[in-house]
Design a protein around this motif. Structure first.
Motif, PDB file in Angstrom:
ATOM      1  N   LEU A 197       0.784  -1.074  -0.097  1.00  0.00           N
ATOM      2  CA  LEU A 197      -0.167  -0.166   0.174  1.00  0.00           C
ATOM      3  C   LEU A 197       1.067   1.200  -0.132  1.00  0.00           C
ATOM      4  CD1 LEU A 197      -2.799   1.481   0.253  1.00  0.00           C
ATOM      5  CD2 LEU A 197      -2.505   0.918   2.878  1.00  0.00           C
ATOM      6  N   ARG A 198       0.825   1.983  -1.022  1.00  0.00           N
ATOM      7  CA  ARG A 198       1.885   3.477  -1.259  1.00  0.00           C
ATOM      8  C   ARG A 198       0.662   4.401  -0.922  1.00  0.00           C
ATOM      9  NH1 ARG A 198       6.331   3.427  -5.559  1.00  0.00           N
ATOM     10  NH2 ARG A 198       7.159   1.985  -4.026  1.00  0.00           N
ATOM     11  N   LEU A 199       1.316   5.470  -0.113  1.00  0.00           N
ATOM     12  CA  LEU A 199       0.894   6.854  -0.046  1.00  0.00           C
ATOM     13  C   LEU A 199       1.798   7.690  -0.915  1.00  0.00           C
ATOM     14  CD1 LEU A 199       0.034   6.939   3.670  1.00  0.00           C
ATOM     15  CD2 LEU A 199      -1.337   6.006   1.730  1.00  0.00           C
ATOM     16  N   PHE A 302      -2.001  14.043  -4.604  1.00  0.00           N
ATOM     17  CA  PHE A 302      -1.961  12.753  -3.852  1.00  0.00           C
ATOM     18  C   PHE A 302      -2.637  11.542  -4.580  1.00  0.00           C
ATOM     19  CE2 PHE A 302      -1.721  16.129  -0.721  1.00  0.00           C
ATOM     20  CZ  PHE A 302      -0.607  16.007   0.214  1.00  0.00           C
ATOM     21  N   SER A 303      -1.978  10.364  -4.326  1.00  0.00           N
ATOM     22  CA  SER A 303      -2.816   9.351  -4.607  1.00  0.00           C
ATOM     23  C   SER A 303      -2.276   8.126  -3.926  1.00  0.00           C
ATOM     24  CB  SER A 303      -2.221   8.945  -6.261  1.00  0.00           C
ATOM     25  OG  SER A 303      -0.796   8.655  -6.333  1.00  0.00           O
ATOM     26  N   ILE A 304      -2.986   7.164  -4.069  1.00  0.00           N
ATOM     27  CA  ILE A 304      -2.898   5.675  -3.027  1.00  0.00           C
ATOM     28  C   ILE A 304      -2.960   4.711  -4.094  1.00  0.00           C
ATOM     29  CG2 ILE A 304      -3.672   4.582  -1.342  1.00  0.00           C
ATOM     30  CD1 ILE A 304      -4.843   7.018   0.087  1.00  0.00           C
ATOM     31  N   PRO A 305      -1.699   4.122  -4.605  1.00  0.00           N
ATOM     32  CA  PRO A 305      -1.789   2.659  -5.130  1.00  0.00           C
ATOM     33  C   PRO A 305      -1.825   1.724  -4.362  1.00  0.00           C
ATOM     34  CG  PRO A 305       0.315   4.011  -5.371  1.00  0.00           C
ATOM     35  CD  PRO A 305      -0.749   4.866  -4.806  1.00  0.00           C
ATOM     36  N   PHE A 306      -2.450   0.541  -4.518  1.00  0.00           N
ATOM     37  CA  PHE A 306      -2.202  -0.659  -3.831  1.00  0.00           C
ATOM     38  C   PHE A 306      -1.797  -1.700  -4.733  1.00  0.00           C
ATOM     39  CE2 PHE A 306      -3.843  -4.554  -2.154  1.00  0.00           C
ATOM     40  CZ  PHE A 306      -3.431  -4.453  -0.521  1.00  0.00           C
ATOM     41  N   PHE A 307      -0.589  -2.140  -4.583  1.00  0.00           N
ATOM     42  CA  PHE A 307      -0.014  -3.105  -5.630  1.00  0.00           C
ATOM     43  C   PHE A 307       0.163  -4.595  -5.025  1.00  0.00           C
ATOM     44  CE2 PHE A 307       2.717   0.817  -5.599  1.00  0.00           C
ATOM     45  CZ  PHE A 307       2.427   1.248  -7.076  1.00  0.00           C
ATOM     46  N   LEU A 308      -0.978  -5.095  -5.717  1.00  0.00           N
ATOM     47  CA  LEU A 308      -1.070  -6.623  -5.487  1.00  0.00           C
ATOM     48  C   LEU A 308       0.139  -7.249  -6.058  1.00  0.00           C
ATOM     49  CD1 LEU A 308      -4.058  -5.746  -5.143  1.00  0.00           C
ATOM     50  CD2 LEU A 308      -4.530  -8.258  -4.968  1.00  0.00           C
ATOM     51  N   GLN A 309       0.739  -8.314  -5.237  1.00  0.00           N
ATOM     52  CA  GLN A 309       2.083  -9.155  -5.593  1.00  0.00           C
ATOM     53  C   GLN A 309       1.747 -10.360  -5.107  1.00  0.00           C
ATOM     54  OE1 GLN A 309       5.126  -5.164  -5.349  1.00  0.00           O
ATOM     55  NE2 GLN A 309       4.946  -6.631  -3.602  1.00  0.00           N
ATOM     56  N   ALA A 310       2.260 -11.435  -6.149  1.00  0.00           N
ATOM     57  CA  ALA A 310       1.873 -12.750  -5.884  1.00  0.00           C
ATOM     58  C   ALA A 310       2.817 -13.282  -4.728  1.00  0.00           C
ATOM     59  CB  ALA A 310       2.416 -13.592  -6.924  1.00  0.00           C
TER      60      ALA A 310
END
Length: 351
Positions: A197-199, A302-310
């Motif tokens: 989770l990136r702010l 501002f943005s909030i990406p959530f990177f799903l990783q295996a």
């Protein structure tokens, strides 16, 4: 909700309530629509999902607060993100990264080329958060500021992490259903919640430095992992490459209550290039204010990406049924091998 069209954008909008609460036929159709969007565009706006608007708003409020902390607080050894190194036995992906520390490299690994890229700084700072339980937490604990410095930040952001995790798993289920395979096929490779989770904060910056190319928000790139779930503020600036005219970019403006979901390079590889990991960038936002003497400041974003990783140690290879006539295009690989290679390049040359 009725069909929504985003002006000047080819990114489709999908109502996700029909996947979670519709008839079996509506669920399948929603899944097929999402896969079609990922095949053609690589991006989709998802509305009526299960991350509450008030939680998204609160996440942005916490993001604004954390970047108002002093650099002394953010750069404490227990808060700052460690340097990523190629070949590392674990990820080094938690904590604060200062302005210009990361440089998007888009499959560039040569030292000289990376040095050339770094001549134009990415004018952003970010804070990465991972799972607080299970294998990821054991391997790499989170790096939060003290609760005295920013009360409730840690507790809320961990709650938000798990909301995004559940949302992301449902998108993976939709992709599997869209491919007519077992709906938990992709979910089974994401059991550890090895996500980020990136702010993200793009400070206000002199407009001239962006226009001249001396600085950048984020240049054209694709994401590394399986999928990315992105929440935007109201400022805008995100652009997606036009699938019909490569090299041209179309706006993907904020849509209140939506999440933008896109395919990452890892899932494109996994799907034998059936799904599209599309180039995207963040460009100069609107001018916020004029300071005189021809000095203009572009608005902070501002943005909030959530990177799903295996799961890092699970080996992935071509999804069954997607081999095509010529067979798999890529050899088997683990998420750790692939992501460590990509992440190390983005931090190379910076401490």
């Amino acid at each position: 909700m009725p069909a929504t069209v985003i002006p000047d954008s080819e990114v489709p909008v999908v109502d996700f309530s029909l996947f979670n609460h519709g008839t079996p036929e509506q669920r399948i159709k929603t899944a097929k629509d999402i896969v079609a969007a990922f095949k053609e565009v690589g991006f989709v706006y998802v509305v009526n999902h299960h991350v509450a608007d008030e939680d998204i708003d609160q996440a942005f409020q916490h993001s604004a607060r954390v970047f108002k902390l002093t650099q002394e607080e953010l750069n404490k050894p227990e808060v700052v993100r460690p340097t990523a190194e190629e070949g590392a036995k674990t990820y080094t992906a938690r904590g604060y990264s200062a302005l210009g520390r990361e440089k998007v490299s888009q499959d560039v690994y040569d030292d000289d080329k990376l040095k050339t890229l770094r001549a134009v700084a990415d004018f952003k700072e970010f804070f990465d958060i991972g799972a607080d339980k299970g294998p990821p937490a054991v391997r790499e604990p989170n790096r939060f500021p003290s609760k005295d410095a920013i009360p409730s930040f840690e507790d809320f952001m961990l709650k938000f992490f798990w909301e995004c995790h559940e949302f992301g798993l449902d998108i993976l289920r939709a992709i599997a259903i869209g491919f007519d395979i077992d709906e938990d096929y992709f979910v089974n490779f994401h059991q550890d919640a090895d996500h980020l989770l990136r702010l993200l904060h793009y400070p206000a910056v002199e407009r001239k430095s962006l226009v001249s190319g001396a600085k950048a928000r984020i240049p054209a790139h694709s994401d590394f992992g399986s999928i990315t779930v992105l929440f935007q503020d109201s400022v805008g600036g995100l652009q997606v490459e036009d699938s019909k005219y490569p090299g041209n970019y179309l706006p993907a403006p904020p849509l209140k209550g939506s999440a933008i979901v896109n395919i990452g390079d890892f899932l494109m590889r996994w799907s034998n290039n059936v799904l599209k990991s599309t180039l995207h960038r963040v460009v100069e936002p609107p001018v916020a204010k004029q300071l005189g003497n021809d000095v203009e400041l572009s608005e902070e974003r501002f943005s909030i990406p959530f990177f799903l990783q295996a799961d890092r140690h699970k080996v992935i290879q071509c999804v069954p049924g997607l081999e095509g006539e010529s067979g798999p295009k890529y050899p088997p690989v683990t998420a750790m091998e692939y992501l460590n290679m990509r992440v190390a390049a983005t931090f190379k040359g910076k401490g």
